[in-house]
Enzyme design. Structure first.
Site, PDB file in Angstrom:
ATOM      1  N   THR A 127       5.166   0.560  -0.333  1.00  0.00           N
ATOM      2  CA  THR A 127       3.562   0.622  -0.215  1.00  0.00           C
ATOM      3  C   THR A 127       3.073  -0.795   0.134  1.00  0.00           C
ATOM      4  O   THR A 127       3.722  -1.880  -0.347  1.00  0.00           O
ATOM      5  CB  THR A 127       3.099   0.840  -1.546  1.00  0.00           C
ATOM      6  OG1 THR A 127       3.497   2.244  -2.032  1.00  0.00           O
ATOM      7  CG2 THR A 127       1.445   1.097  -1.440  1.00  0.00           C
ATOM      8  N   ARG A 129       4.863  16.510  -1.143  1.00  0.00           N
ATOM      9  CA  ARG A 129       4.143  15.728  -2.229  1.00  0.00           C
ATOM     10  C   ARG A 129       3.200  14.527  -1.731  1.00  0.00           C
ATOM     11  O   ARG A 129       3.403  13.705  -0.775  1.00  0.00           O
ATOM     12  CB  ARG A 129       5.241  15.132  -3.219  1.00  0.00           C
ATOM     13  CG  ARG A 129       4.431  14.094  -4.454  1.00  0.00           C
ATOM     14  CD  ARG A 129       4.617  12.750  -4.041  1.00  0.00           C
ATOM     15  NE  ARG A 129       4.167  11.702  -5.383  1.00  0.00           N
ATOM     16  CZ  ARG A 129       4.132  10.609  -4.897  1.00  0.00           C
ATOM     17  NH1 ARG A 129       4.096   9.999  -3.818  1.00  0.00           N
ATOM     18  NH2 ARG A 129       3.364   9.742  -5.839  1.00  0.00           N
ATOM     19  N   GLY A 169       0.914  11.524  -2.894  1.00  0.00           N
ATOM     20  CA  GLY A 169       0.565  10.650  -3.902  1.00  0.00           C
ATOM     21  C   GLY A 169      -0.972  10.145  -4.198  1.00  0.00           C
ATOM     22  O   GLY A 169      -2.000  10.610  -3.525  1.00  0.00           O
ATOM     23  N   ASP A 170      -1.086   8.633  -4.832  1.00  0.00           N
ATOM     24  CA  ASP A 170      -2.727   8.263  -4.811  1.00  0.00           C
ATOM     25  C   ASP A 170      -2.698   7.484  -3.644  1.00  0.00           C
ATOM     26  O   ASP A 170      -4.081   7.300  -3.414  1.00  0.00           O
ATOM     27  CB  ASP A 170      -2.409   6.978  -5.998  1.00  0.00           C
ATOM     28  CG  ASP A 170      -1.347   5.945  -5.705  1.00  0.00           C
ATOM     29  OD1 ASP A 170      -0.259   6.428  -5.399  1.00  0.00           O
ATOM     30  OD2 ASP A 170      -1.737   4.938  -5.929  1.00  0.00           O
ATOM     31  N   THR A 179      -0.414   0.236  -6.423  1.00  0.00           N
ATOM     32  CA  THR A 179       0.821   0.585  -6.008  1.00  0.00           C
ATOM     33  C   THR A 179       1.563   0.993  -7.497  1.00  0.00           C
ATOM     34  O   THR A 179       1.295   0.562  -8.287  1.00  0.00           O
ATOM     35  CB  THR A 179       1.765  -0.473  -5.521  1.00  0.00           C
ATOM     36  OG1 THR A 179       2.918   0.183  -5.144  1.00  0.00           O
ATOM     37  CG2 THR A 179       1.747  -1.704  -6.092  1.00  0.00           C
ATOM     38  N   GLY A 191       2.081   7.095  -8.318  1.00  0.00           N
ATOM     39  CA  GLY A 191       0.856   7.759  -7.876  1.00  0.00           C
ATOM     40  C   GLY A 191       0.426   8.625  -8.802  1.00  0.00           C
ATOM     41  O   GLY A 191      -1.207   8.726  -8.859  1.00  0.00           O
TER      42      GLY A 191
HETATM   43  N1  ASP Z   1       1.927   4.969  -5.041  1.00  0.00           N
HETATM   44  C1  ASP Z   1       2.819   5.242  -4.304  1.00  0.00           C
HETATM   45  C2  ASP Z   1       2.928   6.884  -4.306  1.00  0.00           C
HETATM   46  O1  ASP Z   1       3.048   7.323  -5.468  1.00  0.00           O
HETATM   47  C3  ASP Z   1       4.286   4.535  -4.325  1.00  0.00           C
HETATM   48  C4  ASP Z   1       4.358   3.173  -4.302  1.00  0.00           C
HETATM   49  O2  ASP Z   1       3.189   2.522  -4.552  1.00  0.00           O
HETATM   50  O3  ASP Z   1       5.534   2.650  -4.426  1.00  0.00           O
HETATM   51  O4  ASP Z   1       3.107   7.445  -3.293  1.00  0.00           O
END
Ligand code: ASP
Length: 248
Positions: A111, A139, A141-142, A161, A164
């Site tokens: 990220t 999927r 994420g955030d 990061t 998520g």
């Molecule tokens: N936050 C990211 C997700 O959940 C992953 C990451 O930050 O490494 O997709």
């Protein structure tokens, strides 16, 4: 592999995000295209890319590299052995992967986030990711979720990061920005972390933030999070890599 990204500006509350994009290495460019060239705020990745291709040159490519493939193969071989990210945060998805090998797709991770404030106090935030290793196809994420993975308002901007699913549940970037109404960026990041860790424990999150006066906030409770910042005043860039903060 599926990429997500989101971007926003506080000035006109504009935002754009894209989720599940394949074959193009710059999801943030697509998110920005949505923000600036459409009246939508969120799009499915490949549909968004198709739309952008009508107006911009897009180089589609295979994003899977040999080193990533090697690491992926190793992780697959160790799947279910215990101690990994899935065992800790995604036990139900792990079960699906164990029962349905066809769900074990090729990887793309990492990220990168950015926050900025201009000389008039205008703020913006952006974030892009490939998610985590062995994430479930489909999927999201955030990272493309406004308020969770990224957020900017007149108080400041923040991006996150980490796991998520936890960041979404507490709208973590919005939570940091709300605290910057009265607190500095660093104070607000720490206050948000206290609430976050009270719910979800440690070793799962990193945040960068900037307040409207240009104050910088950084914290992660994981082993490492490379980060850098630059201010207009000193024209210096400060870079820190993998500083262990509140990790367990
Ligand atoms: N936050 C990211 C997700 O959940 C992953 C990451 O930050 O490494 O997709």
């Amino acid at each position: 592999m599926e990429l997500d990204a989101g971007i926003c500006k506080d000035l006109d509350l504009s935002t754009g995000s894209v989720a599940g994009m394949t074959e193009y290495a710059h999801p943030i460019t697509v998110a920005r295209f949505i923000m600036e060239e459409t009246n939508m705020v969120e799009m499915h990745g490949d549909r968004a890319l198709k739309l952008m291709e009508l107006y911009r040159e897009v180089r589609r490519e295979n994003l899977v590299t040999p080193p990533k493939l090697q690491r992926w193969a190793k992780m697959l071989a160790e799947l279910g052995a215990g101690g990994g990210y899935l065992e800790k945060h995604h036990q139900k998805e792990l079960r699906v992967l164990m029962e349905h090998p066809e769900y074990r797709r090729t990887p793309k991770i990492g990220t990168v986030g950015a926050v900025a404030v201009d000389s008039r106090g205008g703020t913006s935030a952006a974030s892009a990711t490939g998610g985590y290793w062995l994430k479930m196809p489909g999927r999201i994420g955030d990272t493309p979720a406004y308020g969770a993975g990224f957020y900017a308002d007149r108080n400041g901007a923040a991006t996150a990061t980490g796991v998520g699913e936890y960041a979404v549940r507490l709208l973590i970037s919005r939570s940091v920005a709300g605290r910057m109404k009265t607190g500095t960026a660093q104070h607000s990041v720490m206050a948000a972390f206290r609430e976050f860790e009270g719910r979800f424990g440690k070793d799962n999150l990193g945040i960068i933030a900037v307040d409207r006066r240009g104050g910088v906030g950084v914290y992660h409770n994981t082993e490492g999070m490379g980060h850098a910042f630059k201010t207009g005043r000193d024209r210096k860039t400060t870079v820190r890599i993998s500083v262990r903060q509140g990790g367990t």
